[in-house]
Design a protein around this motif. Sequence first.
Motif, PDB file in Angstrom:
ATOM      1  N   THR A 112       5.028  -3.359   1.198  1.00  0.00           N
ATOM      2  CA  THR A 112       6.403  -2.836   1.218  1.00  0.00           C
ATOM      3  C   THR A 112       7.318  -3.765   0.419  1.00  0.00           C
ATOM      4  O   THR A 112       6.983  -4.937   0.174  1.00  0.00           O
ATOM      5  N   TYR A 113       8.494  -3.226   0.062  1.00  0.00           N
ATOM      6  CA  TYR A 113       9.504  -3.997  -0.683  1.00  0.00           C
ATOM      7  C   TYR A 113       9.856  -5.269   0.099  1.00  0.00           C
ATOM      8  O   TYR A 113       9.947  -6.360  -0.477  1.00  0.00           O
ATOM      9  N   GLU A 114      10.025  -5.125   1.425  1.00  0.00           N
ATOM     10  CA  GLU A 114      10.408  -6.285   2.240  1.00  0.00           C
ATOM     11  C   GLU A 114       9.279  -7.314   2.320  1.00  0.00           C
ATOM     12  O   GLU A 114       9.545  -8.520   2.289  1.00  0.00           O
ATOM     13  N   GLU A 115       8.045  -6.861   2.411  1.00  0.00           N
ATOM     14  CA  GLU A 115       6.907  -7.803   2.456  1.00  0.00           C
ATOM     15  C   GLU A 115       6.845  -8.609   1.155  1.00  0.00           C
ATOM     16  O   GLU A 115       6.628  -9.829   1.167  1.00  0.00           O
ATOM     17  N   ILE A 116       7.044  -7.928   0.048  1.00  0.00           N
ATOM     18  CA  ILE A 116       7.000  -8.613  -1.256  1.00  0.00           C
ATOM     19  C   ILE A 116       8.131  -9.648  -1.333  1.00  0.00           C
ATOM     20  O   ILE A 116       7.943 -10.775  -1.787  1.00  0.00           O
ATOM     21  N   ALA A 117       9.311  -9.255  -0.835  1.00  0.00           N
ATOM     22  CA  ALA A 117      10.462 -10.174  -0.857  1.00  0.00           C
ATOM     23  C   ALA A 117      10.169 -11.396   0.021  1.00  0.00           C
ATOM     24  O   ALA A 117      10.435 -12.540  -0.380  1.00  0.00           O
ATOM     25  N   GLY A 121       8.475 -12.807  -3.720  1.00  0.00           N
ATOM     26  CA  GLY A 121       8.604 -11.903  -4.877  1.00  0.00           C
ATOM     27  C   GLY A 121       9.996 -11.287  -4.875  1.00  0.00           C
ATOM     28  O   GLY A 121      10.954 -11.898  -4.400  1.00  0.00           O
ATOM     29  N   GLY A 122      10.113 -10.100  -5.405  1.00  0.00           N
ATOM     30  CA  GLY A 122      11.388  -9.383  -5.377  1.00  0.00           C
ATOM     31  C   GLY A 122      12.484 -10.095  -6.147  1.00  0.00           C
ATOM     32  O   GLY A 122      12.284 -10.589  -7.257  1.00  0.00           O
ATOM     33  N   ILE A 123      13.654 -10.184  -5.521  1.00  0.00           N
ATOM     34  CA  ILE A 123      14.832 -10.766  -6.186  1.00  0.00           C
ATOM     35  C   ILE A 123      14.546 -12.209  -6.606  1.00  0.00           C
ATOM     36  O   ILE A 123      14.944 -12.647  -7.696  1.00  0.00           O
ATOM     37  N   LEU A 124      13.810 -12.967  -5.761  1.00  0.00           N
ATOM     38  CA  LEU A 124      13.510 -14.373  -6.100  1.00  0.00           C
ATOM     39  C   LEU A 124      12.607 -14.473  -7.328  1.00  0.00           C
ATOM     40  O   LEU A 124      12.730 -15.401  -8.139  1.00  0.00           O
ATOM     41  N   ASN A 125      11.733 -13.515  -7.479  1.00  0.00           N
ATOM     42  CA  ASN A 125      10.877 -13.455  -8.667  1.00  0.00           C
ATOM     43  C   ASN A 125      11.752 -13.252  -9.919  1.00  0.00           C
ATOM     44  O   ASN A 125      11.607 -13.959 -10.931  1.00  0.00           O
ATOM     45  N   SER A 126      12.703 -12.324  -9.805  1.00  0.00           N
ATOM     46  CA  SER A 126      13.617 -12.096 -10.942  1.00  0.00           C
ATOM     47  C   SER A 126      14.452 -13.336 -11.234  1.00  0.00           C
ATOM     48  O   SER A 126      14.729 -13.663 -12.393  1.00  0.00           O
ATOM     49  N   ALA A 197      20.260 -12.945  -2.510  1.00  0.00           N
ATOM     50  CA  ALA A 197      19.120 -13.477  -1.753  1.00  0.00           C
ATOM     51  C   ALA A 197      19.364 -14.978  -1.615  1.00  0.00           C
ATOM     52  O   ALA A 197      20.210 -15.541  -2.324  1.00  0.00           O
ATOM     53  N   VAL A 198      18.635 -15.611  -0.710  1.00  0.00           N
ATOM     54  CA  VAL A 198      18.778 -17.063  -0.544  1.00  0.00           C
ATOM     55  C   VAL A 198      17.783 -17.735  -1.494  1.00  0.00           C
ATOM     56  O   VAL A 198      16.577 -17.491  -1.409  1.00  0.00           O
TER      57      VAL A 198
END
Length: 424
Positions: A112-117, A121-126, A197-198
């Motif tokens: 899921t999006y939340e698991e990846i975050a 991953g997610g915003i921190l990856n960007s 994100a933090v």
Amino acid sequence: MLISGSNMLFLQGMRKLFTDIRALHGIELTPKALLRGNEMGMVNSIENAWLLVENGCFAGWGSMNDGNLPAADETVSLKGLEILPGLVDSHTHCIFAEPRSAEWEMRLKGATYEEIAEAGGGILNSAKKLRTMDEESLYEQSLWRVQRMIAHGSTTIEIKSGYGLSTESELKMLRIARRIGKNVNATIKTTFLGAHAVPPEFKGRQDEYVSHIITEMLPAVCNEGLADHMDVFCDRGFFTPEQTLRLLEAAAKFGLPSKIHANELGITGGVQAAVKAGSWSADHLEHIGEEEIACLKSSEVMPVGLPGTSYFLDIPYTPARKIIDAGLPFALASDFNPGSSPVCNLQMVWSLGCSRMKMLPSEAFNAITLNAARSLRLENSVGSIAIGKKADFWTTETQNAMQSVPYFFGVNHAKDVYLKGRTN
Ligand code: NIG
Ligand code: FE
């Protein structure tokens, strides 16, 4: 509604007349700040029309059948074409370093999006990728994306920061957004989203990061005049309503109004925070109930749905019908970003608003024009064809555009896009 007659303002200046327009859509006789409830189904169109532009603004329109055409310095025949007002994309994250298609594949396999975050991953990856990319390359590729949005008919675009998450990198993003605003003829508005994100250096110290935003990042952004609004990702696993209110109060002291991410991942108090802070808009709202709708009714907050996100993340769609049927206004935007909504095409968002959210084509059209303009408090200058507003519009060969553009989904119906009366 089909209307007839003409409307004209007499000014002195460069006058450009467009003639033989098969249909001119999105005309406002008496401009309104926003459309709510039943009003959202109303779109005025005129067939076989002319349109006058003076000094980059709409100066008049009327029916070719009435005979008398106004004098002009230049006349352009648009035979066979229909015209729609420029679309307003009030929520984008179009400055990013790289696509996140690997994460998309992980989600296709069940993550899921939340698991990846949560796994970094997610915003921190960007953020990791954006921090190391040089400003020039980031500018070049972000400008290219903005040009793609314009090519699909978006003439007013909001751009958020939020992939920097440090003073230096947030400033880099916002400087790029301002530079894009100077170098395109579209209207560009910027939003500071340090609380997206933090970042890793504040891991486990979320409140300290909030304080850091308030004492370091926000003043730096405002001292350079880089932001028009403040945003916070107020949601489960991101920022709490209390932290959101702290951030928005600090922004208000700098004169920054807010537009926030609310209730994407759960019923988390984001709507109540937006209403309390007097935000200009509350965006996402995939998870809202009667309480949130009642709360919105007591406010001037524009509810904004982002159906590209629901489509791409396979999460619920914002209950647009409930919102509109409660007599509220409603806007739609792309949320163009590499994680949850890689769509730069507001015509597709228009179509998703209809097919997935059961909005009528006219309602979804008003949601990406006038109400979207209102969510940026730009309703006096963009969002419809009204005398005195910026002459931002696009032509299409598609017949019966008001239905056919969202119906024939997945292609770009725009032929030429005009910004302040001039082709892009
Ligand atoms: O609006 N929800 C927060 N921000 C973006 C997603 C950003 C990302 O995944 O990169 C959104 O969906
Ligand atoms: Fe977003």
